[in-house]
Design a protein around this motif. Structure first.
Motif, PDB file in Angstrom:
ATOM      1  N   GLU A  28       0.829  -1.208   0.000  1.00  0.00           N
ATOM      2  CA  GLU A  28       0.000   0.000   0.000  1.00  0.00           C
ATOM      3  C   GLU A  28       0.861   1.255   0.000  1.00  0.00           C
ATOM      4  O   GLU A  28       0.561   2.224  -0.697  1.00  0.00           O
ATOM      5  N   SER A 101      -6.077  -3.069   1.677  1.00  0.00           N
ATOM      6  CA  SER A 101      -6.189  -2.319   0.421  1.00  0.00           C
ATOM      7  C   SER A 101      -6.167  -3.241  -0.796  1.00  0.00           C
ATOM      8  O   SER A 101      -5.725  -4.394  -0.724  1.00  0.00           O
ATOM      9  N   GLU A 104      -2.673  -4.405  -1.529  1.00  0.00           N
ATOM     10  CA  GLU A 104      -2.251  -5.519  -0.674  1.00  0.00           C
ATOM     11  C   GLU A 104      -2.897  -6.816  -1.131  1.00  0.00           C
ATOM     12  O   GLU A 104      -2.233  -7.851  -1.234  1.00  0.00           O
TER      13      GLU A 104
END
Length: 147
Positions: A28, A101, A104
């Motif tokens: 991220e 995220s 990720e």
């Protein structure tokens, strides 16, 4: 309960485990152009290195990866069990800051593919981590109750 040293039974598997966690923790931040990782992820990594009995010199070498501007998919494990364990812990480090995220998640799935772990296993691991976080959050609410 399984002993982490029974799963990650060699120095190579321990180093690959930590390298992979570092790469996941950077996903991220790299997308946002930030160097380094957040404090929650750093704490998780340090705890993992201590638990794995990684010596101070090797810890410093691994910590230097935090500040690189790229992510390598140069990790491998001797067994599917090690790879699944890594992914389980990796998803947890991705979620430790309260969000998982897309960057990720994409990296988790890319790593799973490289490690030969199918998407349904990753989805199961994601669900398990999510349930664990919800369980922990419910437990925290007990501490907020007035006696």
């Amino acid at each position: 309960m399984v002993d982490i040293h029974q799963i990650l039974d060699s120095d190579d598997s321990k180093v690959n485990f930590i390298k992979g966690l570092i790469y996941l923790s950077k996903a991220e931040e790299l997308e946002k152009g930030i160097k380094g990782i957040n404090m929650e992820e750093l704490g998780y990594l340090n705890n993992a290195m201590v638990a794995l009995n990684i010596d101070e010199l090797k810890r410093k070498q691994l910590e230097s990866l935090i500040y690189l501007n790229s992510i390598e998919l140069d990790i491998s494990f001797k067994s599917k069990r090690q790879a699944v364990f890594f992914l389980r812990e990796g998803i947890q480090i991705c979620c430790i800051d309260g969000q998982y995220s897309q960057a990720e998640k994409d990296l988790v799935y890319r790593m799973a593919s490289v490690l030969g772990i199918n998407k349904s296993m990753v989805a199961n691991l994601e669900e398990w981590v999510s349930e664990g976080i919800e369980w922990s959050n419910r437990g925290e609410k007990f501490l907020e109750l007035e006696g």
